[in-house]
Design a protein around this motif. Structure first.
Motif, PDB file in Angstrom:
ATOM      1  N   GLY A 183     -18.163  12.920 -18.301  1.00 26.24           N
ATOM      2  CA  GLY A 183     -18.276  14.103 -19.315  1.00 26.24           C
ATOM      3  C   GLY A 183     -19.527  14.990 -19.128  1.00 26.24           C
ATOM      4  O   GLY A 183     -19.522  16.029 -19.043  1.00 26.24           O
ATOM      5  N   THR A 184     -20.617  13.851 -19.307  1.00 29.52           N
ATOM      6  CA  THR A 184     -21.719  14.751 -18.809  1.00 29.52           C
ATOM      7  C   THR A 184     -22.107  15.152 -17.650  1.00 29.52           C
ATOM      8  O   THR A 184     -22.619  16.408 -17.334  1.00 29.52           O
ATOM      9  N   GLY A 214     -16.779  16.054 -24.834  1.00 26.77           N
ATOM     10  CA  GLY A 214     -15.765  16.583 -24.141  1.00 26.77           C
ATOM     11  C   GLY A 214     -15.351  15.608 -23.194  1.00 26.77           C
ATOM     12  O   GLY A 214     -13.929  15.638 -22.880  1.00 26.77           O
ATOM     13  N   GLY A 215     -15.796  14.826 -22.601  1.00 24.95           N
ATOM     14  CA  GLY A 215     -15.233  13.452 -21.921  1.00 24.95           C
ATOM     15  C   GLY A 215     -14.465  12.904 -22.632  1.00 24.95           C
ATOM     16  O   GLY A 215     -13.378  12.247 -22.017  1.00 24.95           O
ATOM     17  N   LEU A 216     -14.876  12.332 -23.771  1.00 24.73           N
ATOM     18  CA  LEU A 216     -13.993  11.654 -24.627  1.00 24.73           C
ATOM     19  C   LEU A 216     -12.653  12.503 -24.732  1.00 24.73           C
ATOM     20  O   LEU A 216     -11.419  11.882 -24.657  1.00 24.73           O
ATOM     21  N   ILE A 217     -12.812  13.518 -24.986  1.00 21.80           N
ATOM     22  CA  ILE A 217     -11.533  14.301 -25.652  1.00 21.80           C
ATOM     23  C   ILE A 217     -10.504  14.634 -24.494  1.00 21.80           C
ATOM     24  O   ILE A 217      -9.432  14.413 -24.253  1.00 21.80           O
ATOM     25  N   SER A 218     -11.108  14.797 -23.146  1.00 19.85           N
ATOM     26  CA  SER A 218     -10.661  15.052 -21.813  1.00 19.85           C
ATOM     27  C   SER A 218      -9.781  13.889 -21.393  1.00 19.85           C
ATOM     28  O   SER A 218      -8.594  13.927 -20.735  1.00 19.85           O
ATOM     29  N   HIS A 219     -10.369  12.734 -21.703  1.00 23.71           N
ATOM     30  CA  HIS A 219      -9.657  11.286 -21.384  1.00 23.71           C
ATOM     31  C   HIS A 219      -8.806  10.775 -22.476  1.00 23.71           C
ATOM     32  O   HIS A 219      -8.150   9.822 -22.365  1.00 23.71           O
ATOM     33  N   ALA A 242     -14.405   6.422 -28.590  1.00 24.80           N
ATOM     34  CA  ALA A 242     -14.038   5.962 -27.231  1.00 24.80           C
ATOM     35  C   ALA A 242     -13.431   4.555 -27.465  1.00 24.80           C
ATOM     36  O   ALA A 242     -12.561   3.991 -27.222  1.00 24.80           O
ATOM     37  N   LEU A 243     -14.224   3.988 -28.369  1.00 25.16           N
ATOM     38  CA  LEU A 243     -14.149   2.528 -28.521  1.00 25.16           C
ATOM     39  C   LEU A 243     -12.968   2.415 -29.550  1.00 25.16           C
ATOM     40  O   LEU A 243     -12.230   1.526 -29.369  1.00 25.16           O
ATOM     41  N   ILE A 244     -12.893   3.067 -30.600  1.00 22.78           N
ATOM     42  CA  ILE A 244     -11.894   2.976 -31.458  1.00 22.78           C
ATOM     43  C   ILE A 244     -10.368   3.603 -30.808  1.00 22.78           C
ATOM     44  O   ILE A 244      -9.509   3.039 -31.262  1.00 22.78           O
ATOM     45  N   GLY A 260     -13.973  10.359 -33.266  1.00 22.93           N
ATOM     46  CA  GLY A 260     -15.387  10.574 -32.691  1.00 22.93           C
ATOM     47  C   GLY A 260     -15.728  11.955 -32.721  1.00 22.93           C
ATOM     48  O   GLY A 260     -17.158  12.138 -33.239  1.00 22.93           O
ATOM     49  N   LEU A 261     -14.922  12.980 -32.693  1.00 16.20           N
ATOM     50  CA  LEU A 261     -15.381  14.387 -33.084  1.00 16.20           C
ATOM     51  C   LEU A 261     -15.884  14.677 -34.433  1.00 16.20           C
ATOM     52  O   LEU A 261     -16.884  15.227 -34.709  1.00 16.20           O
ATOM     53  N   ALA A 262     -15.001  13.975 -35.327  1.00 19.63           N
ATOM     54  CA  ALA A 262     -15.232  14.135 -36.837  1.00 19.63           C
ATOM     55  C   ALA A 262     -16.589  13.342 -37.189  1.00 19.63           C
ATOM     56  O   ALA A 262     -17.526  13.933 -38.050  1.00 19.63           O
ATOM     57  N   LEU A 263     -16.920  12.261 -36.642  1.00 17.75           N
ATOM     58  CA  LEU A 263     -18.379  11.687 -36.826  1.00 17.75           C
ATOM     59  C   LEU A 263     -19.457  12.537 -36.068  1.00 17.75           C
ATOM     60  O   LEU A 263     -20.400  12.694 -36.791  1.00 17.75           O
ATOM     61  N   ALA A 264     -19.207  13.024 -35.107  1.00 18.87           N
ATOM     62  CA  ALA A 264     -20.176  13.875 -34.622  1.00 18.87           C
ATOM     63  C   ALA A 264     -20.471  15.040 -35.497  1.00 18.87           C
ATOM     64  O   ALA A 264     -21.775  15.128 -35.821  1.00 18.87           O
ATOM     65  N   ILE A 265     -19.643  15.634 -35.880  1.00 21.49           N
ATOM     66  CA  ILE A 265     -19.633  16.638 -37.055  1.00 21.49           C
ATOM     67  C   ILE A 265     -20.492  16.396 -38.196  1.00 21.49           C
ATOM     68  O   ILE A 265     -21.500  17.244 -38.665  1.00 21.49           O
ATOM     69  N   PHE A 266     -20.096  15.265 -38.701  1.00 24.78           N
ATOM     70  CA  PHE A 266     -20.761  14.670 -39.795  1.00 24.78           C
ATOM     71  C   PHE A 266     -22.284  14.389 -39.732  1.00 24.78           C
ATOM     72  O   PHE A 266     -23.053  14.658 -40.467  1.00 24.78           O
ATOM     73  N   LEU A 267     -22.428  13.667 -38.525  1.00 27.29           N
ATOM     74  CA  LEU A 267     -23.888  13.570 -38.295  1.00 27.29           C
ATOM     75  C   LEU A 267     -24.708  14.767 -38.317  1.00 27.29           C
ATOM     76  O   LEU A 267     -25.801  14.816 -38.318  1.00 27.29           O
ATOM     77  N   ILE A 268     -24.182  15.664 -37.312  1.00 23.66           N
ATOM     78  CA  ILE A 268     -24.794  16.899 -37.242  1.00 23.66           C
ATOM     79  C   ILE A 268     -25.060  17.692 -38.525  1.00 23.66           C
ATOM     80  O   ILE A 268     -26.147  18.182 -38.895  1.00 23.66           O
TER      81      ILE A 268
END
Length: 431
Positions: free
Chosen positions: A57-58, A305-310, A40-42, A14-22
């Motif tokens: 998270g938000t 952050g919510g994804l990573i913290s969970h 989260a789904l994966i 999820g973090l890698a995808l967010a970076i790629f899209l940015i």
């Protein structure tokens, strides 16, 4: 919801995808949201659990968001009134052209430290730098290293969104984090001046056509004694709580003045001092407008952050640290470095680092205040990468090509790295 643990693999994807899209220029808010959903789904969450993960998270960043919006009033006043320009010009004139690089670094540091966003601070000082560079032959590379390095130093002692995020992430007073960052900031300033001095003759020079003459606009700037009122009031009020704590005044121990009140009040008092009360709607609207993109990114950062913290990602990183035998103290600066690099943003990096790794850092025995300063300093190391707006805004301010701007990144990393090393040694091992 509290019982779900998302796989660390999902969190990383999820973090890698967010970076790629940015990097692909998708709006950072949507990039971070999509990264959080897919991760989260994966990672094993169902649709309902994914939604709750993002909402929690938000919600965790709302305290930061409120304080950042409140800070918009001070930022709007400093930027729109010409107060920041007055402070910068006064510093440069005081030092003179022979000490130009010291003056430029210090000017950018100070106007960032009093509440002006670092990209805006560079924009404000850039015309002065170009003029000096044209007269003295100092290269654009050296000039931007001085400006950006000074800005980074000021950024870790400022009431800006990144410092608010660092304080809020560890449930601390904003003023405590600002004060604690002062020593690393001084070392960062020194390193910026040293690097800029070594680079004076390296790279492209400033052409005559690049010098901006704005004498007519400068005539409308407020005098220095009025321009410093707003930041001075902010600093004085922010120091109340630390002074009460240091002096152990029990009768005032319950007197807590939050930055949410202090920063807008300082801005309003500054407006009154400069005789600009008629522009209160204009200045506050401008401040809100400038804060809005930051707020949206912070909300997106809360989602990821919510994804990573969970997830169990922080546990995996702790296991790696234990296996290598290195001190767990290093998790704080490493988290700041990696998350800020991933998002190309100091404030977003701090939000994700504190929200995702804060508990793990504290479990290593690091105090909340020391952790906040180390994470914050770490977030300044490689936060100025091309997938963030700071890279492009500052490059354009100096009329640099993409290649010329890329040549600055390594020197910016040295400045941020210096502050991180000082913070880690001082607060992680000595104090």
């Amino acid at each position: 919801m509290d019982t779900i643990t998302i796989s660390w693999i999902g969190a990383l994807i999820g973090l890698a995808l967010a970076i790629f899209l940015i990097l692909k220029k998708l709006n950072p808010l949507y990039a971070l949201f999509l990264g959080a959903i897919v991760g989260a789904l994966i990672g094993g969450a169902n649709l309902d659990e994914t939604l709750n993960t993002i909402i929690s998270g938000t919600q965790s960043v709302m305290g930061t968001v409120i304080r950042v919006l409140a800070a918009g009033i001070l930022a709007g006043v400093m930027m729109e009134s010409g107060a920041a320009e007055t402070i910068a010009l006064s510093i440069v004139q005081k030092f003179g052209e022979k000490k130009a690089l010291i003056a430029l670094s210090l000017a950018t540091m100070i106007i960032t430290a009093v509440g002006v966003f670092i990209p805006v601070a560079v924009l404000i000082v850039a015309p002065i730098a170009l003029s000096i560079g044209n007269k003295t032959g100092i290269s654009k590379l050296a000039l931007l290293v001085a400006l950006s390095g000074g800005g980074k130093a000021g950024n870790i002692i400022s009431p800006n969104p990144n410092t608010i995020a660092a304080a809020n992430g560890f449930q601390l007073e904003l003023s405590d984090v600002m004060i604690r960052g002062l020593i690393p900031a001084i070392f960062g300033l020194i390193m910026a001046v040293v690097l800029a001095s070594l680079l004076k003759k390296k790279g492209a020079k400033v052409a005559d056509a690049e010098v901006v003459h704005n004498d007519a606009q400068m005539a409308n700037y407020p005098p220095l004694k009025k321009a410093i009122v707003a930041p001075l009031v902010a600093v004085i009020l922010l120091m109340i709580n630390p002074i009460i704590s240091i002096l152990k005044i029990d009768s005032l121990a319950s007197f807590k003045v939050d930055a949410m009140y202090i920063l807008p009040l300082a801005g309003i008092i500054g407006m009154v001092a400069m005789g600009q009360t008629k522009n209160i709607l204009k200045y506050t609207a401008s401040g809100l407008e400038k804060m809005t993109p930051t707020v949206l990114i912070l909300i997106g950062a809360g989602a990821i952050g919510g994804l990573i913290s969970h997830s169990d990602l922080s546990e995996q990183i702790v296991n790696i640290i234990d296996a290598t035998g290195i001190s767990g103290t290093f998790l704080a600066p490493i988290a700041g470095i990696l998350m800020a690099a991933a998002t190309a943003s100091t404030s977003t990096g701090v939000i994700i680092a504190t929200g995702s790794f804060g508990e793990a850092i504290l479990n290593m025995g690091v105090s909340p205040l020391d952790a906040a300063v180390m994470v914050h300093a770490g977030a300044t190391v490689i936060d100025s990468l091309p997938h963030g707006n700071y890279f492009h805004v500052t490059g354009n301010s100096m009329n640099m090509s993409l290649q010329q701007r890329m040549s600055v990144v390594g020197y910016e990393a040295i400045v941020g790295g210096t502050m991180t090393i000082v913070a880690t040694i001082l607060y992680g091992f000595i104090l």
